[in-house]
Write a protein that holds these residues in place. Structure first.
Motif, short mmCIF file in Angstrom:
data_model
loop_
_atom_site.label_atom_id
_atom_site.label_comp_id
_atom_site.label_asym_id
_atom_site.label_seq_id
_atom_site.Cartn_x
_atom_site.Cartn_y
_atom_site.Cartn_z
N LYS A 1 -7.62 -0.95 7.58
CA LYS A 1 -8.82 -0.11 7.69
C LYS A 1 -10.05 -0.98 7.93
O LYS A 1 -10.23 -1.99 7.27
N TRP B 1 0.85 -1.20 0.00
CA TRP B 1 0.00 0.00 0.00
C TRP B 1 0.88 1.24 0.00
O TRP B 1 2.09 1.15 0.11
N ASP C 1 0.89 12.30 13.96
CA ASP C 1 -0.32 11.69 13.39
C ASP C 1 -0.39 12.22 11.96
O ASP C 1 -0.78 13.35 11.72
N THR C 2 0.02 11.39 11.01
CA THR C 2 0.23 11.86 9.63
C THR C 2 -1.01 11.59 8.79
O THR C 2 -1.39 10.44 8.58
N TRP C 3 -1.61 12.65 8.28
CA TRP C 3 -2.76 12.47 7.41
C TRP C 3 -2.32 12.59 5.95
O TRP C 3 -1.65 13.56 5.57
N TRP C 4 -2.71 11.63 5.17
CA TRP C 4 -2.47 11.67 3.72
C TRP C 4 -3.21 10.52 3.07
O TRP C 4 -3.96 9.82 3.73
N GLN C 5 -3.03 10.35 1.76
CA GLN C 5 -3.76 9.33 1.00
C GLN C 5 -2.88 8.76 -0.11
O GLN C 5 -1.88 9.38 -0.49
N THR C 6 -3.34 7.66 -0.68
CA THR C 6 -2.66 7.11 -1.86
C THR C 6 -2.53 8.22 -2.91
O THR C 6 -1.49 8.38 -3.55
N ILE D 1 -9.33 15.15 11.37
CA ILE D 1 -9.95 14.38 10.30
C ILE D 1 -11.08 13.57 10.90
O ILE D 1 -10.87 12.81 11.86
N GLY E 1 -3.32 6.25 8.65
CA GLY E 1 -4.32 5.34 8.11
C GLY E 1 -5.74 5.66 8.52
O GLY E 1 -6.68 5.39 7.79
N GLU E 2 -5.91 6.18 9.70
CA GLU E 2 -7.25 6.51 10.18
C GLU E 2 -7.08 7.43 11.37
O GLU E 2 -5.98 7.56 11.90
N PRO E 3 -8.16 8.08 11.79
CA PRO E 3 -8.02 8.94 12.96
C PRO E 3 -7.61 8.09 14.16
O PRO E 3 -8.06 6.95 14.29
N ARG F 1 -14.05 9.43 6.22
CA ARG F 1 -14.57 9.53 4.87
C ARG F 1 -15.94 10.20 4.91
O ARG F 1 -16.68 10.07 5.89
N ASP G 1 -12.63 13.26 2.51
CA ASP G 1 -12.75 13.22 3.97
C ASP G 1 -13.48 14.47 4.45
O ASP G 1 -13.35 15.54 3.85
C1 6R9 Z 1 -1.90 6.81 3.80
C2 6R9 Z 1 -3.22 6.15 3.62
C3 6R9 Z 1 -6.50 7.40 2.83
C4 6R9 Z 1 -7.61 7.68 3.83
C5 6R9 Z 1 -7.80 9.15 4.06
C6 6R9 Z 1 -8.40 9.15 5.45
C7 6R9 Z 1 -7.67 8.03 6.14
C8 6R9 Z 1 -5.19 8.33 6.54
C9 6R9 Z 1 -5.18 9.42 8.42
C10 6R9 Z 1 -6.52 9.19 8.04
C11 6R9 Z 1 -7.26 10.32 9.91
C12 6R9 Z 1 -4.94 10.13 9.65
N1 6R9 Z 1 -6.48 8.51 6.87
N2 6R9 Z 1 -4.39 8.87 7.46
N3 6R9 Z 1 -7.55 9.65 8.78
N4 6R9 Z 1 -6.01 10.56 10.35
N5 6R9 Z 1 -3.69 10.36 10.11
O1 6R9 Z 1 -3.81 5.69 4.59
O2 6R9 Z 1 -3.71 6.13 2.35
O3 6R9 Z 1 -4.99 3.97 2.07
O4 6R9 Z 1 -5.24 5.91 0.45
O5 6R9 Z 1 -6.23 6.01 2.76
O6 6R9 Z 1 -7.26 7.14 5.10
O7 6R9 Z 1 -9.76 8.85 5.40
O8 6R9 Z 1 -8.65 9.71 3.10
P1 6R9 Z 1 -5.04 5.45 1.85
#
Ligand code: 6R9
Length: 689
Positions: A651, A351, A453-458, A554, A429-431, A557, A542
């Motif tokens: 997740k 991933w 606490d790192t927020w990001w996405q693919t 965050i 990955g999630e809150p 979704r 999100d």
């Molecule tokens: C890196 C990754 C993305 C979705 C993202 C959000 C959730 C990821 C988070 C988080 C809260 C965090 N998400 N990190 N929510 N706090 N620190 O997980 O990528 O598999 O694409 O998922 O995960 O909802 O939109 P991906």
């Protein structure tokens, strides 16, 4: 190295901030060893739940200053990214263009520059005399050790790149990778990057049918896989299963087979002319494969991400911008010093976290990492902490779900080990619910490690919103503030800016590591991300809350919002409240259609330790939620679960839980880590509807 004063929000919210000393005073946990004293951990956690903000731990000395970055990015984001790209990446042809935004949302970055990504991850470190540095301390699940140096990885990558060329792979061709967590997976990705082939990694735990789908839609020419896989002492043939599913794919010309770790007694079917052993391919290949500069916007990889619809999205990333994002954020967020840190990200390469923060970010920075093949509970529940102790891991990055699982197992496992080498902890990955945050902070971090606490996405390629270790005061559950050069904002349903409160999360300016499109589907790309608020506003998917300090929370979704009697409740918020109860290990909350209230809350709850789900606990939990959020948020129904359905990346699949709650036929469960979890839950719900 200079120490910069930490950023401080203008005002402190009720509940106040707490310092490292205060944590130590209340926890009795030593700040240097992380070992617990006799203090009751549960009581301590409960006591700290009301603390809103934590200053960076007092003894933490940041190695990489970032104030200048913030100032530069605020003044001129493009100039900031251009300077970072010149400083952090090695170019064959320097770029003169930075951002091209003439055709939104199809942005390009550094487009007239050329570089080779594998040279940035390998050759430049070896040329600088650091070839002997360990790239990966590989650790197999049966306890095997293998140290792979930068020089080793460069040699392997070159031979494999030549091997792929000999199989007819050319720049732009797609190569599938379906491998376990072994060093060959990094070599495979880097070999593709070296010759400009586009890799398409499929998580090693996915079913071969998922591999087939991803190979088919991407027209993969070659697949690199393994003879067999092992998990917790059990073995399963992989190549035979792959053959059964993929044998007839017209575009697939060759299958390269790695001999995986351990004895594989199974007969491995090899089709003459099509299949080739990895080691034989390498032995026959020349040792030198020059790293030729590729255009900055050359496609680097496709990564399929399961969306809320059935058809996975083929997220496409390109070379320079992506690498810049991974390189810059790893060193900045985690304060990594390649000369001294030992870094471990417990994700899987299959991933995006694995792509950016096991392979590309760490290697580009020249960091020494741990790569672990196995499961966190094999041979025992302390294996992660044993590894931290053995390799003296300094920076550890994992997912909230993993932390909650560790909470369930109990602090005795980490407490068996000396975790004093740790200096920074991360989650993704999630809150993260505050209780898990506090447990991570105290039990794993000994109260002395900043948590990012790192927020990001693919789609975003690299971290966009996160504390910077040791700089940003943290609030458990908040990803805090955007990184330099990143511009998130909240919009209301009708597109008006929200400056405080809840809204739809968007990014208003392009950034280098953003996805470029969905593979061969520009239309779906525009529709999914850039139609709601126009072609220059990236819609994340999100919802988030912005507090008075400008911190982002965050929520989850957009489709994870529950509407009870016209009140919007986030599943994450209710889950967090439930999990804060001492009897609870993990919870997932979904909505069930309800005639009266529109939707009603159903909570699937896993209890910690020896507690048994009975009427008394149920009443306690409902009362507990009422106290924390309000009566409205009390679950209508609680289902006691032994485990929750999770994807391979950890997740929780709430969609499936909704199906169960509403008595629907179960959809596709093949992407679950453990599909049996669902049938057990369905049986439970059916027995007591
Ligand atoms: C890196 C990754 C993305 C979705 C993202 C959000 C959730 C990821 C988070 C988080 C809260 C965090 N998400 N990190 N929510 N706090 N620190 O997980 O990528 O598999 O694409 O998922 O995960 O909802 O939109 P991906």
């Amino acid at each position: 190295m200079s120490h910069h004063p930490p950023f401080r929000p203008d005002s402190v919210r009720p509940g106040g901030t707490v310092t490292d000393q205060a944590v130590r005073a209340t926890t009795g946990r030593s700040a240097t060893t992380g070992r617990s004293a006799t203090t009751d951990l549960e009581a301590t956690l409960e006591g700290l739940l009301s603390v809103e903000s934590f200053d960076p731990p007092a003894g933490f000395v940041r190695r990489r200053p970032v104030d200048a970055d913030r100032a530069a990015a605020a003044a001129d984001p493009q100039a900031f990214w251009a300077a970072a790209a010149r400083e952090l990446l090695t170019w064959d042809t320097p770029f003169t263009q930075v951002l091209d935004d003439t055709n939104p949302p199809f942005y390009t970055w550094f487009a007239d520059g050329e570089l080779n990504l594998s040279a940035n991850c390998l050759d430049r470190h070896v040329e600088a005399g650091r070839g002997g540095r360990v790239a990966f301390h590989w650790r197999g699940e049966e306890g095997e050790h293998r140290d792979v140096t930068y020089a080793d990885l460069l040699a392997e990558t070159q031979r494999l790149a030549n091997g792929l060329l000999s199989l007819g792979v050319r720049a732009g061709d797609v190569v599938g990778i379906f491998l376990p967590m072994i060093p060959e997976v990094a070599a495979a990705m880097l070999a593709c990057a070296r010759i400009g082939a586009v890799h398409n990694v499929v998580f090693g735990g996915f079913a071969p049918s998922a591999v087939r789908e991803r190979m088919e839609v991407s027209d993969a020419k070659v697949l690199i896989t393994v003879d067999g896989a092992r998990r917790k002492g059990r073995r399963a043939p992989v190549k035979a299963a792959v053959d059964a599913e993929l044998g007839d794919l017209p575009a697939l010309e060759h299958i390269v087979v790695v001999r995986g770790p351990g004895e594989n007694a199974d007969e491995v079917p090899m089709t003459a002319g099509r299949d080739v052993w990895y080691d034989e391919l390498l032995a026959a290949a020349g040792p030198v494969c020059p790293a030729v500069g590729l255009p900055a916007e050359h496609p680097l990889f496709i990564l399929y991400s399961s969306g809320s619809t059935a058809k996975p999205k083929g997220i496409l990333h390109t070379t320079a911008g992506y690498l810049l994002g991974a390189t810059y954020t790893l060193r900045t967020v985690f304060d990594l010093d390649p000369a001294t840190d030992v870094y471990w990200c417990s994700a899987d390469v299959g991933w995006i976290t694995g792509h950016s923060y096991i392979v590309y970010g760490p290697l580009s920075n020249g960091v020494t990492s741990v790569m672990f093949e196995g499961a966190p509970d094999y041979p025992d529940h302390d294996i992660w902490w044993r590894i931290v102790e053995e390799y003296k891991v300094t920076v550890f990055y994992t997912a909230p779900t993993a932390i909650r699982t560790c909470i369930k197992w109990g602090a005795q496992y980490p407490d068996r080990h000396d975790l004093s080498s740790l200096r920074v902890l991360g989650t993704v990955g999630e809150p993260i619910n505050p209780k898990a945050w506090l447990w991570y902070h105290l039990v794993i971090g000994g109260g002395r490690c900043p948590i990012v606490d790192t927020w990001w996405q693919t789609e975003t390629g690299s971290v966009l919103i996160s504390p910077l270790a040791g700089v940003t005061p943290t609030k458990p559950g908040s990803a805090t503030r955007p990184l330099p050069g990143i511009s998130p904002a909240l919009l209301s349903e009708d597109g008006r800016p929200v400056t405080e409160g809840t809204g739809i999360l968007v990014i208003t300016q392009p950034w280098p590591s953003m996805l470029r499109t969905l593979y061969k589907d520009d239309k779906r790309f525009v529709e999914t991300y850039f139609s709601r608020f126009g072609p220059t506003t990236y819609v994340v998917g999100d919802a988030a809350r912005l507090d008075a300090d400008g911190y982002f929370w965050i929520i989850g979704r957009i489709d994870d919002v529950i509407n009870v009697s016209g009140h919007r409740l986030s599943t994450a918020e209710v889950e967090s409240a439930i999990v804060a109860h001492e009897a609870v290990a993990e919870a997932a909350v979904v909505a069930q259609a309800d005639e009266q209230t529109g939707q009603a809350i159903v909570a699937f709850v896993t209890l910690a330790g020896e507690r048994v789900g009975d009427a008394a606990v149920e009443a306690e939990l409902r009362e507990h939620v009422a106290r924390r959020i309000g009566k409205l948020a009390r679950p209508r129904r609680i289902v006691w679960a032994d485990d929750l359905p999770k994807t391979r990346s950890g997740k929780i699949m709430r969609r499936l839980l909704r199906d169960v709650a509403e008595g629907r036929e179960l959809g596709d469960v093949t992407t679950l880590r453990d599909p049996a979890v669902m049938s057990a839950l369905a049986a439970k719900v059916a027995a007591a509807p």
